[in-house]
Scaffold this active site. Structure first.
Site, mmCIF file in Angstrom:
data_model
loop_
_atom_site.group_PDB
_atom_site.id
_atom_site.type_symbol
_atom_site.label_atom_id
_atom_site.label_comp_id
_atom_site.label_asym_id
_atom_site.label_seq_id
_atom_site.Cartn_x
_atom_site.Cartn_y
_atom_site.Cartn_z
ATOM 1 N N GLY A 50 92.823 47.662 -60.716
ATOM 2 C CA GLY A 50 93.598 47.049 -59.632
ATOM 3 C C GLY A 50 95.019 47.564 -59.572
ATOM 4 O O GLY A 50 95.563 47.822 -58.493
ATOM 5 N N CYS A 51 95.631 47.730 -60.723
ATOM 6 C CA CYS A 51 97.026 48.191 -60.775
ATOM 7 C C CYS A 51 97.136 49.636 -60.299
ATOM 8 O O CYS A 51 98.123 50.004 -59.663
ATOM 9 C CB CYS A 51 97.586 48.025 -62.182
ATOM 10 S SG CYS A 51 97.617 46.287 -62.691
#
Length: 158
Positions: A50-51
């Site tokens: 996600g990051c």
């Protein structure tokens, strides 16, 4: 642990001041960025799925942010070494700031209790703050979904 006395900031508030080291070796202070828009985004961990999606989104729109006089700053509790590797791996052109004690995340209300598969932990709550040239918070996104977030932030800047 989260400090229960800390109140998250709200839109219209003065942005809490900070001074943090960047993966580029520079000390970044909010006060030095007066006159520019600042996108301050808090993310949990370098080089996680996600990051990475979120960081690549900000990277892909970097020239559009620059045209609007916007400085993008990514903040996580990771070390400067970790930030350097992450930035190099994905050619990130904006500053990644190391908030290893999560004090700045706490000031912004981006650190707190998380429930992962029924287990309570404390960590970064993915959040983004748009700070105006006057140092006031214009817009806040909490519990951000990484996909398409950078474009959403870009479209909200006058």
């Amino acid at each position: 642990m989260s400090n229960p006395k800390i109140q998250p900031v709200n839109e219209g508030d003065s942005a809490p001041k900070f001074s943090l080291k960047s993966h580029r070796g520079e000390k970044i202070q909010l006060s030095d960025l007066r006159g520019k828009y600042v996108v301050l985004y808090f993310y949990p961990k370098d080089d996680t799925p996600g990051c990475t999606i979120e960081a690549k989104g900000f990277r892909d729109f970097s020239s559009e942010f620059e045209k609007k006089n916007v400085v993008v700053l990514g903040v996580s509790p990771d070390s400067l070494d970790s930030h350097c590797s992450f930035a190099d791996k994905y050619n990130l052109r904006f500053h990644l700031l190391a908030d290893e004690g999560h004090k700045i995340a706490e000031k912004y209300g981006a650190w707190g209790e998380k429930n992962m598969y029924g287990k309570i932990t404390y960590g970064i709550i993915r959040s983004t703050f748009l700070i105006g040239p006057d140092g006031k918070i214009i817009k806040i996104w909490r519990k951000v979904k990484p996909e398409g977030h950078a474009q959403e932030v870009l479209e909200s800047i006058p």
